[in-house]
Write a protein that holds these residues in place. Structure first.
Motif, PDB file in Angstrom:
ATOM      1  N   ARG A   1      11.554   7.202  -9.233  1.00 17.22           N
ATOM      2  CA  ARG A   1      11.501   7.847  -7.932  1.00 17.22           C
ATOM      3  C   ARG A   1      10.996   6.879  -6.865  1.00 17.22           C
ATOM      4  O   ARG A   1      11.502   6.826  -5.754  1.00 17.22           O
TER       5      ARG A   1
ATOM      6  N   GLU B   1      -0.998   7.288 -11.293  1.00 18.27           N
ATOM      7  CA  GLU B   1      -0.059   8.394 -11.101  1.00 18.27           C
ATOM      8  C   GLU B   1      -0.458   9.642 -11.882  1.00 18.27           C
ATOM      9  O   GLU B   1      -0.017  10.733 -11.588  1.00 18.27           O
TER      10      GLU B   1
ATOM     11  N   ARG C   1       8.282   5.789 -11.740  1.00 16.19           N
ATOM     12  CA  ARG C   1       8.804   4.486 -11.287  1.00 16.19           C
ATOM     13  C   ARG C   1      10.196   4.636 -10.677  1.00 16.19           C
ATOM     14  O   ARG C   1      10.520   4.016  -9.678  1.00 16.19           O
TER      15      ARG C   1
ATOM     16  N   MET D   1       1.560   1.777  -3.533  1.00 15.67           N
ATOM     17  CA  MET D   1       0.350   2.263  -4.193  1.00 15.67           C
ATOM     18  C   MET D   1       0.140   3.734  -3.882  1.00 15.67           C
ATOM     19  O   MET D   1      -0.140   4.536  -4.774  1.00 15.67           O
ATOM     20  N   ALA D   2       0.293   4.079  -2.599  1.00 17.28           N
ATOM     21  CA  ALA D   2       0.111   5.478  -2.192  1.00 17.28           C
ATOM     22  C   ALA D   2       1.094   6.365  -2.958  1.00 17.28           C
ATOM     23  O   ALA D   2       0.740   7.447  -3.421  1.00 17.28           O
ATOM     24  N   THR D   3       2.334   5.876  -3.111  1.00 14.91           N
ATOM     25  CA  THR D   3       3.356   6.667  -3.792  1.00 14.91           C
ATOM     26  C   THR D   3       2.988   6.877  -5.258  1.00 14.91           C
ATOM     27  O   THR D   3       3.147   7.976  -5.793  1.00 14.91           O
ATOM     28  N   ARG D   4       2.486   5.823  -5.888  1.00 11.44           N
ATOM     29  CA  ARG D   4       2.049   5.963  -7.284  1.00 11.44           C
ATOM     30  C   ARG D   4       0.919   6.973  -7.385  1.00 11.44           C
ATOM     31  O   ARG D   4       0.892   7.788  -8.293  1.00 11.44           O
ATOM     32  N   GLY D   5      -0.006   6.862  -6.429  1.00 12.21           N
ATOM     33  CA  GLY D   5      -1.144   7.775  -6.426  1.00 12.21           C
ATOM     34  C   GLY D   5      -0.723   9.235  -6.348  1.00 12.21           C
ATOM     35  O   GLY D   5      -1.421  10.118  -6.819  1.00 12.21           O
ATOM     36  N   MET D   6       0.438   9.489  -5.727  1.00 16.72           N
ATOM     37  CA  MET D   6       0.923  10.874  -5.619  1.00 16.72           C
ATOM     38  C   MET D   6       1.547  11.355  -6.920  1.00 16.72           C
ATOM     39  O   MET D   6       2.028  12.492  -6.996  1.00 16.72           O
ATOM     40  N   GLY D   7       1.625  10.439  -7.901  1.00 16.44           N
ATOM     41  CA  GLY D   7       2.156  10.841  -9.199  1.00 16.44           C
ATOM     42  C   GLY D   7       3.655  10.606  -9.349  1.00 16.44           C
ATOM     43  O   GLY D   7       4.270  11.104 -10.293  1.00 16.44           O
ATOM     44  N   ALA D   8       4.261   9.856  -8.412  1.00 19.31           N
ATOM     45  CA  ALA D   8       5.707   9.627  -8.481  1.00 19.31           C
ATOM     46  C   ALA D   8       6.048   8.696  -9.645  1.00 19.31           C
ATOM     47  O   ALA D   8       5.316   7.752  -9.933  1.00 19.31           O
TER      48      ALA D   8
ATOM     49  N   VAL E   1      11.819   5.308  -2.336  1.00 18.34           N
ATOM     50  CA  VAL E   1      10.910   4.612  -1.418  1.00 18.34           C
ATOM     51  C   VAL E   1      11.301   3.144  -1.249  1.00 18.34           C
ATOM     52  O   VAL E   1      11.574   2.687  -0.150  1.00 18.34           O
TER      53      VAL E   1
ATOM     54  N   ARG F   1       0.821  -1.209   0.000  1.00 13.90           N
ATOM     55  CA  ARG F   1       0.000   0.000   0.000  1.00 13.90           C
ATOM     56  C   ARG F   1       0.856   1.260   0.000  1.00 13.90           C
ATOM     57  O   ARG F   1       0.431   2.298  -0.491  1.00 13.90           O
ATOM     58  N   VAL F   2       2.073   1.151   0.571  1.00 17.45           N
ATOM     59  CA  VAL F   2       2.965   2.313   0.537  1.00 17.45           C
ATOM     60  C   VAL F   2       3.323   2.623  -0.914  1.00 17.45           C
ATOM     61  O   VAL F   2       3.320   3.775  -1.347  1.00 17.45           O
TER      62      VAL F   2
ATOM     63  N   MET G   1      -4.756   9.635  -1.477  1.00 16.74           N
ATOM     64  CA  MET G   1      -5.187   8.324  -0.997  1.00 16.74           C
ATOM     65  C   MET G   1      -4.766   8.098   0.442  1.00 16.74           C
ATOM     66  O   MET G   1      -3.629   8.373   0.814  1.00 16.74           O
TER      67      MET G   1
ATOM     68  N   PHE H   1      -6.226   1.732  -9.776  1.00 18.59           N
ATOM     69  CA  PHE H   1      -5.438   0.519  -9.571  1.00 18.59           C
ATOM     70  C   PHE H   1      -6.104  -0.714 -10.171  1.00 18.59           C
ATOM     71  O   PHE H   1      -5.451  -1.718 -10.400  1.00 18.59           O
TER      72      PHE H   1
ATOM     73  N   PHE I   1      -4.860   4.955   3.292  1.00 15.32           N
ATOM     74  CA  PHE I   1      -5.115   3.515   3.383  1.00 15.32           C
ATOM     75  C   PHE I   1      -5.304   3.064   4.821  1.00 15.32           C
ATOM     76  O   PHE I   1      -4.899   3.742   5.761  1.00 15.32           O
TER      77      PHE I   1
END
Lengths: 270, 327
Positions: A183, B62, A181, A172-179, A188, A169-170, B68, B41, B70
């Motif tokens: 980075r 992204e 691959r 996933m959260a990072t991807r969600g922030m727009g980071a 992370v 989930r960490v 998000m 996702f 969790f």
């Protein structure tokens, strides 16, 4: 631990004591009594240019081998832990098969491949890339190659356990922030597997320090490392005292590194 | 309007800008899948997702720029609170002074002043949850997706965090989409509740409406205790009652039923035997059974109960006809 547990452990402790502790005490005794009582051999071990040269080379080779093994193992482990099913199987075989082949067999295998009349040189000459054979073994290159090959699987396990502990989930959260691959990986994922990297580095380095067979065969006597030096002092020259003193110093160094590793893994568990 | 969406099993719903929408349902009902489709996702096999008229069905997470939060907080364990919050701002390439200003603002907003240099491991669950919230809101996302963020917290802390969440939602004006399986939480927080069951949207309405006017039996039973009495020919167990229709299942929430020792002269009522009393302090929970074998539950103020009430007593359960609804 109750007394019954100790009783069950008894045979193992007895075996370990007889096989390791008693001989090591003997070696310690030699180091301070041969050829005469005193710490003279330790003084020689820590000042003699020949010994220091070998120690320096050992540290240099071990450091290089550690960096290469852990880096290669990191990539392999990444595929193993996070790759697709086929990639996983391939990596698994690449990790397991070397465990079934003795270190001696593997060293001779490298010789067959890399010697002046070996497969690689023969092939390169046939297709005309080179006219004279390249020196691929009986030098440091061969030693490093053989050792890296042997040590990669050992680095995989501490890395794998730290990578498995990374919370999906960490990421996933990072991807969600727009980071990106890159980075996510460098800022992370790698920092989150730091304890595994440190564990792998210490394990490989400690293992590499005591390497004997691989450097002896693939180094061809030209890049002697500490373990081989000890062997030479004890079996090929009547200098048991010096060989014993170097052994004790190596043992202390390995013990200190193991203690560091234990502290590190305990720290990571908290 | 924020977007329109069709997926799972024929779900179409529009989320309004700035609303607090809760996706509520038992585990396996599809609420989390729906959230994953929103976050990007899990790509939907069919259907469309649009944001302000722009199709974003195939957009990777992204590129969406949604915030998000969790269940396990998903903080960076190797970074301090401040670095956690700063991370998405750095990803966006904001200037160092801007990052610093915004991080300080967010730390203040979630009430973590003085904890900025600590690592997540040095914080309590509630504090970690605040960091996760601050990190997700730092870059002012148009939508914040929250996947059961309070499930690891104890009851008191949960209530406190819910108040905080409402305040933050008010202050930021961000659209919140919140997944939970906790009915009370959903009713307490949301502007609207979407109730899921077996991959289908059962009802989408304001908390009061889903509770008091559930669309179907599943919704009625999922949102708390409810009494259900079969009506046929305008009668329940032979006694005439006032209902919207003469046939169906009449549902009444326990707090809208009252206990009476004598047969009431007006309103709806049914005779029953008192089976059990559970003293809950301010309230007492009564279990009744009708001669026809229907079990009823009543929640009564303890102060209003007659003296000497004991199991076995013959009683009447009464209710205002306006409080009953047919399922």
């Amino acid at each position: 631990m109750t007394s019954r547990h100790i009783l069950l452990l008894g045979p193992l402790l007895l075996l370990l004591g007889a096989a390791y502790l008693v001989p090591f005490l003997g070696v310690m005794q030699w180091s301070v009594t041969l050829p005469e009582p005193g710490l003279g051999q330790y003084r020689t071990a820590l000042t003699d240019p020949l010994v220091l040269g070998v120690v320096w080379r050992t540290l240099r080779i071990c450091a290089l081998v550690t960096v290469l093994s852990v880096a290669a193992a990191y990539v392999m482990t990444l595929v193993w832990v996070r790759g697709g099913p086929v990639a996983r199987l391939v990596v698994e075989l690449c990790i397991l098969i070397p465990f079934w082949i003795s270190v001696l067999t593997r060293a001779f295998g490298w010789l067959a491949l890399l010697s002046n009349k070996g497969l690689v040189n023969g092939w390169l000459q046939t297709i005309g890339i080179i006219s004279e054979p390249l020196t691929l073994v009986r030098n440091e290159f061969g030693v490093v190659l053989g050792m890296v090959h042997f040590l990669i699987p050992f680095a995989v396990f501490p890395l794998a356990s730290s990578m498995r502990a990374v919370d999906e989930r960490v990421l996933m959260a990072t991807r969600g922030m727009g980071a990106s691959r890159a980075r996510i990986f460098w800022q992370v994922f790698v920092p989150m597997t730091k304890s595994g990297i440190l564990g792998a580095v210490l394990l490989v380095f400690v293992f590499a320090l005591g390497f004997f067979v691989t450097p002896a065969i693939l180094g061809g006597g030209r890049s002697v490392m500490v373990a081989e030096l000890i062997y030479l002092r004890i079996f090929q020259s009547p200098d048991w005292g010096l060989g014993a003193a170097i052994s004790v110093i190596l043992m202390i160094a390995v013990g200190a590194l193991l203690a560091l590793m234990l502290r590190q893994t305990k720290g990571a568990a908290r | 309007m924020f977007g329109q969406f069709t997926a799972l099993a024929d779900i179409t719903l529009t989320i309004a800008r700035g609303e607090f929408l809760t996706l509520l349902g038992p585990s396996g009902s599809g609420k989390t899948t729906f959230l994953n489709v929103l976050s990007g996702f899990e790509p939907p096999t069919s259907g469309r997702l649009t944001l302000d008229g722009r199709d974003m069905t195939a957009m990777p997470p992204e590129a969406r720029g949604f915030g998000m939060v969790f269940q396990g907080y998903a903080l960076f364990p190797h970074m301090s609170v401040e670095d956690n919050i700063a991370f998405p701002l750095k990803v966006q390439g904001r200037s160092a002074t801007e990052v610093k200003r915004r991080v300080a603002e967010m730390v203040e907003m979630v009430g973590l002043g003085g904890h900025g240099h600590k690592r997540p491991a040095g914080l309590s669950g509630g504090q970690q949850q605040r960091v996760a919230l601050a990190r997700a809101l730092a870059y002012e996302p148009p939508v914040l997706l929250l996947d059961e963020p309070f499930s690891a917290l104890d009851k008191n802390l949960r209530g406190q965090m819910q108040d905080e969440m409402r305040r933050i939602h008010r202050d930021t004006g961000t659209t919140f989409v919140f997944v939970t399986h906790d009915q009370e939480e959903a009713l307490a927080l949301s502007s609207r509740v979407a109730i899921f069951e077996r991959g289908r949207l059962q009802q989408l309405a304001a908390p009061r409406e889903v509770y008091e006017r559930p669309a179907n039996r599943f919704v009625a039973e999922f949102l708390g205790d409810i009494n259900i009495l079969p009506v046929s020919g305008g009668r329940i167990e032979g006694r005439a009652v006032q209902t919207d229709a003469p046939e169906g299942d009449l549902a009444i929430r326990p707090e809208y039923m009252a206990l009476s020792l004598a047969e009431p002269t007006e309103g709806n009522a049914i005779a029953a035997t008192l089976q059990d009393l559970t003293y809950l302090g301010a309230e007492t929970r009564l279990s009744l059974q009708t001669p026809g074998g229907v079990a009823l539950v009543l929640h009564q103020p303890t102060a209003s109960l007659p003296e000497g009430l004991a199991p076995g007593a013959a009683v009447w359960a009464t209710w205002d006809p306006a409080r009953g609804f047919l399922l």
